[in-house]
Design a protein around this motif. Structure first.
Motif, PDB file in Angstrom:
ATOM      1  N   VAL A 272       0.855  -1.197   0.000  1.00 30.38           N
ATOM      2  CA  VAL A 272       0.000   0.000   0.000  1.00 30.38           C
ATOM      3  C   VAL A 272       0.889   1.245   0.000  1.00 30.38           C
ATOM      4  O   VAL A 272       1.927   1.282   0.655  1.00 30.38           O
ATOM      5  CB  VAL A 272      -0.973  -0.008   1.214  1.00 30.38           C
ATOM      6  CG1 VAL A 272      -0.235   0.043   2.550  1.00 30.38           C
ATOM      7  CG2 VAL A 272      -1.963   1.159   1.124  1.00 30.38           C
ATOM      8  N   TYR A 273       0.515   2.221  -0.793  1.00 32.46           N
ATOM      9  CA  TYR A 273       1.193   3.515  -0.772  1.00 32.46           C
ATOM     10  C   TYR A 273       0.236   4.578  -1.308  1.00 32.46           C
ATOM     11  O   TYR A 273      -0.861   4.266  -1.794  1.00 32.46           O
ATOM     12  CB  TYR A 273       2.505   3.492  -1.576  1.00 32.46           C
ATOM     13  CG  TYR A 273       2.419   2.982  -2.997  1.00 32.46           C
ATOM     14  CD1 TYR A 273       2.789   1.679  -3.307  1.00 32.46           C
ATOM     15  CD2 TYR A 273       1.984   3.795  -4.047  1.00 32.46           C
ATOM     16  CE1 TYR A 273       2.737   1.192  -4.618  1.00 32.46           C
ATOM     17  CE2 TYR A 273       1.931   3.328  -5.352  1.00 32.46           C
ATOM     18  CZ  TYR A 273       2.298   2.031  -5.634  1.00 32.46           C
ATOM     19  OH  TYR A 273       2.226   1.565  -6.922  1.00 32.46           O
ATOM     20  N   ALA A 274       0.652   5.832  -1.157  1.00 34.45           N
ATOM     21  CA  ALA A 274      -0.144   6.955  -1.682  1.00 34.45           C
ATOM     22  C   ALA A 274       0.753   7.713  -2.666  1.00 34.45           C
ATOM     23  O   ALA A 274       1.702   7.113  -3.188  1.00 34.45           O
ATOM     24  CB  ALA A 274      -0.565   7.848  -0.520  1.00 34.45           C
TER      25      ALA A 274
ATOM     26  N   GLY B   1      -1.159   2.291  -4.135  1.00 31.90           N
ATOM     27  CA  GLY B   1      -0.753   0.902  -3.870  1.00 31.90           C
ATOM     28  C   GLY B   1      -0.531   0.134  -5.152  1.00 31.90           C
ATOM     29  O   GLY B   1      -0.793   0.619  -6.259  1.00 31.90           O
ATOM     30  N   ASP B   2      -0.025  -1.091  -4.999  1.00 32.26           N
ATOM     31  CA  ASP B   2       0.251  -1.957  -6.156  1.00 32.26           C
ATOM     32  C   ASP B   2      -1.065  -2.444  -6.746  1.00 32.26           C
ATOM     33  O   ASP B   2      -1.618  -3.456  -6.321  1.00 32.26           O
ATOM     34  CB  ASP B   2       1.078  -3.179  -5.732  1.00 32.26           C
ATOM     35  CG  ASP B   2       2.494  -2.818  -5.300  1.00 32.26           C
ATOM     36  OD1 ASP B   2       3.040  -1.830  -5.811  1.00 32.26           O
ATOM     37  OD2 ASP B   2       3.051  -3.544  -4.454  1.00 32.26           O
ATOM     38  N   GLY B   3      -1.556  -1.718  -7.755  1.00 29.82           N
ATOM     39  CA  GLY B   3      -2.836  -2.087  -8.358  1.00 29.82           C
ATOM     40  C   GLY B   3      -2.699  -3.199  -9.376  1.00 29.82           C
ATOM     41  O   GLY B   3      -3.678  -3.844  -9.754  1.00 29.82           O
TER      42      GLY B   3
ATOM     43  N   TYR C 202      -5.818  -2.712  -4.428  1.00 26.36           N
ATOM     44  CA  TYR C 202      -5.445  -1.324  -4.758  1.00 26.36           C
ATOM     45  C   TYR C 202      -5.697  -0.986  -6.228  1.00 26.36           C
ATOM     46  O   TYR C 202      -5.211   0.023  -6.728  1.00 26.36           O
ATOM     47  CB  TYR C 202      -3.966  -1.093  -4.412  1.00 26.36           C
ATOM     48  CG  TYR C 202      -3.629  -1.595  -3.036  1.00 26.36           C
ATOM     49  CD1 TYR C 202      -4.146  -0.963  -1.905  1.00 26.36           C
ATOM     50  CD2 TYR C 202      -2.847  -2.730  -2.859  1.00 26.36           C
ATOM     51  CE1 TYR C 202      -3.882  -1.444  -0.632  1.00 26.36           C
ATOM     52  CE2 TYR C 202      -2.574  -3.217  -1.588  1.00 26.36           C
ATOM     53  CZ  TYR C 202      -3.100  -2.570  -0.476  1.00 26.36           C
ATOM     54  OH  TYR C 202      -2.844  -3.053   0.774  1.00 26.36           O
ATOM     55  N   SER C 203      -6.464  -1.845  -6.897  1.00 24.88           N
ATOM     56  CA  SER C 203      -6.663  -1.622  -8.341  1.00 24.88           C
ATOM     57  C   SER C 203      -7.680  -0.521  -8.627  1.00 24.88           C
ATOM     58  O   SER C 203      -7.790  -0.060  -9.766  1.00 24.88           O
ATOM     59  CB  SER C 203      -7.108  -2.920  -9.020  1.00 24.88           C
ATOM     60  OG  SER C 203      -6.115  -3.894  -8.883  1.00 24.88           O
ATOM     61  N   ARG C 204      -8.431  -0.119  -7.657  1.00 19.94           N
ATOM     62  CA  ARG C 204      -9.417   0.963  -7.792  1.00 19.94           C
ATOM     63  C   ARG C 204     -10.293   0.753  -9.027  1.00 19.94           C
ATOM     64  O   ARG C 204     -10.467   1.638  -9.870  1.00 19.94           O
ATOM     65  CB  ARG C 204      -8.700   2.329  -7.852  1.00 19.94           C
ATOM     66  CG  ARG C 204      -7.957   2.654  -6.558  1.00 19.94           C
ATOM     67  CD  ARG C 204      -7.103   3.890  -6.681  1.00 19.94           C
ATOM     68  NE  ARG C 204      -6.010   3.671  -7.608  1.00 19.94           N
ATOM     69  CZ  ARG C 204      -5.479   4.601  -8.372  1.00 19.94           C
ATOM     70  NH1 ARG C 204      -5.936   5.830  -8.322  1.00 19.94           N
ATOM     71  NH2 ARG C 204      -4.497   4.316  -9.184  1.00 19.94           N
ATOM     72  N   GLY C 205     -10.789  -0.482  -9.157  1.00 16.67           N
ATOM     73  CA  GLY C 205     -11.738  -0.755 -10.241  1.00 16.67           C
ATOM     74  C   GLY C 205     -11.083  -1.094 -11.572  1.00 16.67           C
ATOM     75  O   GLY C 205     -11.758  -1.501 -12.515  1.00 16.67           O
ATOM     76  N   ALA C 206      -9.791  -0.953 -11.673  1.00 16.82           N
ATOM     77  CA  ALA C 206      -9.108  -1.279 -12.938  1.00 16.82           C
ATOM     78  C   ALA C 206      -8.746  -2.774 -12.960  1.00 16.82           C
ATOM     79  O   ALA C 206      -8.941  -3.485 -11.979  1.00 16.82           O
ATOM     80  CB  ALA C 206      -7.880  -0.409 -13.112  1.00 16.82           C
ATOM     81  N   ASP C 207      -8.243  -3.236 -14.114  1.00 17.96           N
ATOM     82  CA  ASP C 207      -8.146  -4.683 -14.326  1.00 17.96           C
ATOM     83  C   ASP C 207      -6.873  -5.352 -13.809  1.00 17.96           C
ATOM     84  O   ASP C 207      -6.758  -6.579 -13.835  1.00 17.96           O
ATOM     85  CB  ASP C 207      -8.316  -5.000 -15.821  1.00 17.96           C
ATOM     86  CG  ASP C 207      -7.298  -4.281 -16.682  1.00 17.96           C
ATOM     87  OD1 ASP C 207      -6.327  -3.720 -16.121  1.00 17.96           O
ATOM     88  OD2 ASP C 207      -7.460  -4.284 -17.917  1.00 17.96           O
ATOM     89  N   GLY C 208      -5.917  -4.566 -13.360  1.00 17.87           N
ATOM     90  CA  GLY C 208      -4.694  -5.183 -12.838  1.00 17.87           C
ATOM     91  C   GLY C 208      -3.800  -5.767 -13.918  1.00 17.87           C
ATOM     92  O   GLY C 208      -2.855  -6.501 -13.623  1.00 17.87           O
ATOM     93  N   ARG C 209      -4.117  -5.463 -15.152  1.00 16.36           N
ATOM     94  CA  ARG C 209      -3.342  -6.015 -16.262  1.00 16.36           C
ATOM     95  C   ARG C 209      -2.372  -4.981 -16.829  1.00 16.36           C
ATOM     96  O   ARG C 209      -2.544  -3.772 -16.626  1.00 16.36           O
ATOM     97  CB  ARG C 209      -4.278  -6.469 -17.398  1.00 16.36           C
ATOM     98  CG  ARG C 209      -5.156  -7.648 -17.052  1.00 16.36           C
ATOM     99  CD  ARG C 209      -4.331  -8.872 -16.793  1.00 16.36           C
ATOM    100  NE  ARG C 209      -5.159 -10.060 -16.554  1.00 16.36           N
ATOM    101  CZ  ARG C 209      -4.696 -11.162 -15.992  1.00 16.36           C
ATOM    102  NH1 ARG C 209      -3.424 -11.241 -15.593  1.00 16.36           N
ATOM    103  NH2 ARG C 209      -5.483 -12.201 -15.811  1.00 16.36           N
TER     104      ARG C 209
HETATM  105  P1  AMP Z   1       1.186   4.277 -12.730  1.00 18.04           P
HETATM  106  O1  AMP Z   1       0.702   5.464 -13.463  1.00 18.04           O
HETATM  107  O2  AMP Z   1       1.437   3.072 -13.620  1.00 18.04           O
HETATM  108  O3  AMP Z   1       2.366   4.576 -11.872  1.00 18.04           O
HETATM  109  O4  AMP Z   1      -0.001   3.808 -11.789  1.00 18.04           O
HETATM  110  C1  AMP Z   1      -0.603   4.642 -10.816  1.00 18.04           C
HETATM  111  C2  AMP Z   1      -1.484   3.805  -9.942  1.00 18.04           C
HETATM  112  O5  AMP Z   1      -2.517   3.190 -10.721  1.00 18.04           O
HETATM  113  C3  AMP Z   1      -0.768   2.659  -9.230  1.00 18.04           C
HETATM  114  O6  AMP Z   1      -1.391   2.501  -7.996  1.00 18.04           O
HETATM  115  C4  AMP Z   1      -1.042   1.490 -10.123  1.00 18.04           C
HETATM  116  O7  AMP Z   1      -0.966   0.269  -9.444  1.00 18.04           O
HETATM  117  C5  AMP Z   1      -2.468   1.788 -10.599  1.00 18.04           C
HETATM  118  N1  AMP Z   1      -2.766   1.183 -11.905  1.00 18.04           N
HETATM  119  C6  AMP Z   1      -2.333   1.594 -13.107  1.00 18.04           C
HETATM  120  N2  AMP Z   1      -2.830   0.807 -14.087  1.00 18.04           N
HETATM  121  C7  AMP Z   1      -3.595  -0.130 -13.491  1.00 18.04           C
HETATM  122  C8  AMP Z   1      -4.374  -1.235 -13.945  1.00 18.04           C
HETATM  123  N3  AMP Z   1      -4.477  -1.537 -15.233  1.00 18.04           N
HETATM  124  N4  AMP Z   1      -5.014  -1.975 -13.031  1.00 18.04           N
HETATM  125  C9  AMP Z   1      -4.923  -1.684 -11.724  1.00 18.04           C
HETATM  126  N5  AMP Z   1      -4.223  -0.667 -11.225  1.00 18.04           N
HETATM  127  C10 AMP Z   1      -3.553   0.105 -12.088  1.00 18.04           C
END
Ligand code: AMP
Ligand code: MG
Length: 500
Positions: free
Chosen positions: A75-77, A89-91, A118-125
């Motif tokens: 987790v981070y901000a 965080g590591d999304g 920490y994905s905030r609704g995104a796909d983690g891909r």
């Molecule tokens: P970044 O711009 O890649 O440094 O990402 C900023 C934040 O968004 C970090 O917390 C990432 O883990 C999260 N993030 C970026 N892309 C995705 C994704 N496709 N799915 C989940 N989290 C993401």
């Protein structure tokens, strides 16, 4: 050594669950191996056959685990484009394991293996495009002598991933001494969790400043370590012409390594205001803004450490950033110009060249590489004017890069005079200069070609070639001259955005 024989460390797990969430990877559909970095495997002590095995593919595509412990997401901000995001965080990255190696503990992180809390609704891909860019870019930086996370392997898949259009998913497995970011400290500070700030600071001190563990000013030393490492890092970026593109505080490593390769760009033409990230409309992270943004980010880190360090000490430590950056940059540029000695006018000579390059839109890498072959010839019988002309004629490969021939002529003459102080032979100086001025860099258009081949035909030939060239960027490789040329007009200004 094989996967089974790796010796794992639990040090981050032992911090406790305030710092991470235990997660499970979501495997990629029909994964296939695109590249393995044998140098990083050697660092970890894993043989090639292990990564090439079914088990290797399973581990690095998220299907099976590497260590006994489950993966975790930190987790981070962070401050993103100047505004505070309280929880990132590591999304889409997860720490697979920490491994004890001859080079200390190395953290193995898998990027693109599905969502985390920490994905905030995104796909983690992570899509193939951005994974190729991270894989090649991070290795290129390492070989250029710039501190960076490393890349272990690149895996493609048939997994559809939605971005602007449908793309395919991929993973990059990366390796670093730590993934702790400025944003880790910000998260706990702004949550009022000062005990956790201290715990995390102690963790970093134990790993990276072990001699300071019992020092009364250990937290000052920690901030100074990060200030120094960041100043040197950004000086190196500026000297090789690298723009990170998203210098948010969550993308800044506490040990000053280049981290999170997104819409980064190496300069083609020398353009100080170069903005590589299409999304960065105000140019906050333009190439020439990086040194000042580095300080802005360090001030944000210092604020997050304010429960541990007095205001006066913080001010004093932050004041050291600029002189370290300026000295490191000056020293690197002197080396690029072939100077071993130092004179008070070196700065003027260097900025004179850069100004001219900016006006004439000269390719940054090509110019410095050609400058290695500068002939100083000394015809004592000639007048100054004739000497200048002879100098230009004898350095036609460099001269042809400039449109303002008179200005270039004047600069070349001053350069030649300055080189007299070096008392170096052209041949020996050339040899030294070619060890700091690369021939091959990860230019956007080259990456784009490699991406298009991999996306359309699963053709990884350009990935292989680029990887090989970027591992040895100072070698001539005359048969690959085409990979050293600047982009044609049609290959310039590719729009690279944050979307990855
Ligand atoms: P970044 O711009 O890649 O440094 O990402 C900023 C934040 O968004 C970090 O917390 C990432 O883990 C999260 N993030 C970026 N892309 C995705 C994704 N496709 N799915 C989940 N989290 C993401
Ligand atoms: Mg990031």
């Amino acid at each position: 050594m094989s996967f089974e024989k790796l010796s794992f460390s639990n040090q981050f797990y032992e911090l406790g669950e305030s710092f991470f969430s235990v997660v499970q990877a979501t495997p990629l559909r029909d994964p296939f191996l695109l590249h393995i970095n044998s140098n990083v495997m050697a660092l970890l002590g894993i043989p090639m056959s292990d990564i090439e095995s079914r088990r290797g593919l399973d581990i690095f595509s998220g299907k099976s685990s590497l260590a006994d412990q489950p993966p975790l997401a930190m987790v981070y901000a962070g401050h993103q484009f100047g505004g505070y995001s309280p929880r990132l965080g590591d999304g889409r990255a997860m720490l697979l394991a920490q491994v004890n190696t001859d080079y200390g503990v190395l953290d193995i992180q898998l990027k693109g293996a599905g969502p985390t809390p920490y994905s905030r609704g995104a796909d983690g891909r992570a899509v193939l495009r951005s994974s190729i860019r991270e894989y090649l870019g991070s290795e290129a930086m390492h070989q250029l002598g710039v501190p960076s996370t490393r890349a272990l392997c690149l895996i493609g898949s048939e997994e559809p991933v939605m971005r602007e259009g449908i793309e395919t998913g991929a993973t990059v497995t990366r390796v670093a001494k730590t993934y702790i970011r400025f944003g880790h400290f910000e998260y706990f500070h702004y949550n009022g969790q000062h005990a956790e700030v201290k715990q995390l600071a102690d963790y970093v001190i134990k790993q990276f400043l072990p001699h300071a563990i019992n020092a009364v000013d250990k937290y000052n030393q920690l901030l100074l370590m990060t200030v120094t490492a960041t100043a040197k890092l950004i000086a190196k970026w500026q000297s090789i012409g690298f723009a990170h593109g998203v210098m948010n505080t969550d993308n800044m490593s506490i040990i000053g390594e280049t981290l999170d390769y997104g819409p980064y760009g190496f300069l083609d033409d020398y353009e100080p205001g170069f903005i590589c990230n299409h999304t960065d409309q105000t140019g906050r992270y333009a190439f020439d803004q990086q040194p000042s943004i580095g300080l802005w980010n360090l001030s944000a880190l210092a604020h997050a450490l304010s429960s541990l360090i007095s205001k006066d000490s913080t001010r004093e430590i932050l004041h050291q950033y600029e002189p370290i950056l300026v000295d490191t940059y000056a020293s690197l540029m002197r080396k690029k110009l072939g100077f071993i000695t130092e004179t008070k006018d070196d700065h003027k000579l260097c900025s004179g060249l850069l100004n001219l390059m900016a006006q004439d839109k000269v390719d940054y890498t090509v110019l410095f590489r050609r400058l290695c072959e500068f002939h100083t010839l000394d015809e004592l019988s000639l007048s100054d004017d004739m000497k200048k002309s002879a100098l230009i004629d004898n350095n036609s490969q460099i001269s042809e890069l400039f449109t303002q021939q008179d200005k270039w002529k004047t600069w070349a003459f001053d350069y030649k005079q300055r080189l007299k102080i070096e008392n170096s032979s052209d041949i020996i100086r050339c040899d030294k200069m070619k060890k700091i001025n690369p021939k091959f860099i990860a230019r956007n258009y080259l990456l784009q070609k490699a991406i298009e081949k991999a996306e359309t035909n699963k053709d990884k030939s350009d990935i292989d070639t680029l990887f090989m060239l970027l591992q040895t960027p100072f070698d001539e490789h005359p048969e690959f001259d085409d990979f050293a040329r600047p982009p044609k007009a049609s290959e310039k200004h590719l729009e690279i955005s944050c979307s990855s």
